[in-house]
Enzyme design. Structure first.
Site, PDB file in Angstrom:
ATOM      1  CG  HIS A   1      23.449 -14.918  34.920  1.00 47.41           C
ATOM      2  ND1 HIS A   1      23.000 -16.112  35.430  1.00 47.41           N
ATOM      3  CD2 HIS A   1      23.770 -15.169  33.626  1.00 47.41           C
ATOM      4  CE1 HIS A   1      23.045 -17.040  34.484  1.00 47.41           C
ATOM      5  NE2 HIS A   1      23.522 -16.484  33.393  1.00 47.41           N
TER       6      HIS A   1
ATOM      7  CD  GLU B   1      24.389 -16.026  28.970  1.00 43.72           C
ATOM      8  OE1 GLU B   1      24.255 -17.217  28.647  1.00 43.72           O
ATOM      9  OE2 GLU B   1      23.989 -15.560  30.065  1.00 43.72           O
TER      10      GLU B   1
ATOM     11  CG  ASP C   1      29.099 -16.395  29.287  1.00 46.45           C
ATOM     12  OD1 ASP C   1      28.205 -16.042  28.505  1.00 46.45           O
ATOM     13  OD2 ASP C   1      29.129 -17.532  29.793  1.00 46.45           O
TER      14      ASP C   1
ATOM     15  CG  HIS D   1      21.552 -21.453  28.021  1.00 48.03           C
ATOM     16  ND1 HIS D   1      21.209 -20.472  28.922  1.00 48.03           N
ATOM     17  CD2 HIS D   1      22.779 -21.144  27.586  1.00 48.03           C
ATOM     18  CE1 HIS D   1      22.223 -19.628  29.036  1.00 48.03           C
ATOM     19  NE2 HIS D   1      23.172 -20.011  28.242  1.00 48.03           N
TER      20      HIS D   1
ATOM     21  CE1 TYR E   1      27.702 -23.311  32.694  1.00 47.83           C
ATOM     22  CE2 TYR E   1      26.435 -24.925  31.455  1.00 47.83           C
ATOM     23  CZ  TYR E   1      27.078 -23.704  31.525  1.00 47.83           C
ATOM     24  OH  TYR E   1      27.083 -22.872  30.436  1.00 47.83           O
TER      25      TYR E   1
ATOM     26  CG  HIS F   1      31.364 -21.909  30.876  1.00 48.89           C
ATOM     27  ND1 HIS F   1      31.875 -20.666  31.128  1.00 48.89           N
ATOM     28  CD2 HIS F   1      30.165 -21.704  30.273  1.00 48.89           C
ATOM     29  CE1 HIS F   1      31.019 -19.737  30.693  1.00 48.89           C
ATOM     30  NE2 HIS F   1      29.979 -20.344  30.168  1.00 48.89           N
TER      31      HIS F   1
HETATM   32 FE1  FEO Z   1      25.069 -18.945  27.886  1.00 49.07          FE
HETATM   33 FE2  FEO Z   1      28.280 -19.385  29.005  1.00 49.07          FE
HETATM   34  O1  FEO Z   1      26.811 -18.472  28.305  1.00 49.07           O
END
Ligand code: FEO
Length: 397
Positions: free
Chosen positions: A23, A79, A81, A143, A192, A225
């Protein structure tokens, strides 16, 4: 192959080797969507993966257990992902329950508009799976409003959702098995934080305090992640402590774009002045360095200059884009100043100065403007300003 973290707990996520834009944030090292499987009396899947990666995840799950034996899914974050394949997984697995925060329930319902067996959990809610017990920790605005983390008490293992993550595709799963690239990973961890969590620094500080008050200790931190931290989870906690506190170094950035190189000449003179003062200085031209990399470097810089030529009475477009991005990230504890060349009207420097002040930064003067092309004397003045601001705002602290 699935990877076992502790007995009965497996990484079953997916690796997105080729993603280069998340994004708008550049992901030159790709990413991972980590999901975890706990094999216990109640077999539990923690998070899912981005739509399109569900086959990869389900293949890993099926190497451990029959996916249809999964009883629970925990959705730490709405979210897409992490939840993009939730309905597809739920249709196949038919879980008894999907646990999420109250805001997660609202968000998942709004996203999917289908009936899912969603069950709300709050901070302190506990869930027994058999030999393992989970505790939930809501982390609103870290977040998204729905964000939460899940703690496996018996192994002191934190499933931290986006927290402590990094966009980094690798065959390595753990911080101790990253062959030869610790600096590269460290940069992606910082990038990140800067791009995803910088606006929420005070909440990061509050979370770390809450964790200490609850007496939670972590032998393993497993984010959604990047790498799983088992060698030194304290290192990533310490990095988040510093970034959350907004700590900065004797480091300055000069960020600019240019039409006919006059603003660039000004930028180079400022960098020379900063360098002469003995601080770390970096020059970044917008349209050459991606803005998500610039904010990664800006995270721990105590001073920056932002330069733009005036184009049609306004900002150069790439500078406007950068300001829009930066102000959303709510940078803190920085001194900043504007600069730029102009031909006849010269509004850009004033516009940048107003934006820097509106961000709540320390803006010690109203900007440096030069008509058309800087002459040697003007370049000397710019060097002197770079030198002076470095000494006053970086070295005297
Ligand atoms: Fe806030 Fe990895 O999504």
């Amino acid at each position: 192959m699935p990877v076992e973290l502790v007995p009965g707990v497996y990484w079953v996520g997916a690796i997105d080797w080729t993603i280069r834009d998340f994004h708008g944030y550049s992901t030159e090292d790709g990413s991972t969507y980590n999901a975890y499987l706990i094999v216990d009396d109640k077999i539990t899947l923690i998070d899912t993966v981005k739509e399109g990666f569900v086959g990869e995840m389900m293949h890993r799950v099926s190497e451990v257990v029959d996916p249809e034996k999964i009883s629970y899914i925990i959705s730490n974050h709405v979210e897409m992902d992490h939840s993009g394949s939730l309905t597809e997984v739920a249709a196949r697995v038919k879980p008894e329950k999907i646990f999420c925060s109250p805001q997660g329930k609202a968000g998942l319902t709004r996203h999917f508009k289908v009936d899912l067996p969603l069950v709300e959990v709050k901070t302190g809610s506990e869930l027994s799976l058999g030999r393992y017990n989970l505790t939930f920790l809501e982390t609103p605005m870290l977040h998204w409003p729905d964000s939460m983390m899940t703690y496996l008490k018996e192994e002191q293992l934190l499933f931290s959702s986006d927290g402590f993550g990094a966009h980094y595709a690798s065959s390595a799963r753990f911080d101790d098995d990253l062959p030869g690239h610790p600096e590269e990973y460290g940069y992606q961890l910082k990038k990140y934080y800067a791009n995803i969590l910088m606006p929420f620094g005070p909440l990061v500080t509050k979370l770390l305090k809450q964790v200490a008050e609850l007496g939670l200790t972590f032998k393993i931190i497993a984010p959604d992640h990047g790498l799983i931290y088992r060698k030194d989870p304290g290192a990533v906690l310490e990095a988040y402590r510093k970034w959350g506190a907004g700590e900065v170094a004797a480091k300055a950035l000069v960020i600019y774009d240019t039409m006919w190189h006059s603003t660039e000449m000004m930028a180079q003179a400022l960098v020379q002045g900063l360098t002469d003062a003995g601080v770390e200085a970096q020059l970044h031209r917008l349209r050459r360095t991606h803005y998500s990399d610039i904010v990664a470097e800006l995270l721990d810089a105590g001073l920056f200059f932002l330069g733009s030529p005036t184009l049609n009475n306004g900002l150069f477009p790439s500078v406007g884009e950068f300001i829009t991005y930066l102000k959303g990230l709510k940078p803190r504890n920085k001194t900043a100043a504007a600069f730029g060349s102009f031909g006849w009207s010269g509004q850009a420097v004033g516009l940048i100065t107003d934006e820097l002040k509106a961000m709540g930064l320390n803006v010690p003067h109203d900007g440096l403007r030069i008509k058309y092309i800087p002459d040697p004397g003007e370049l000397d003045q710019l060097r002197a300003v770079g030198n002076q601001l470095a000494r006053e705002h970086l070295l005297k602290k």
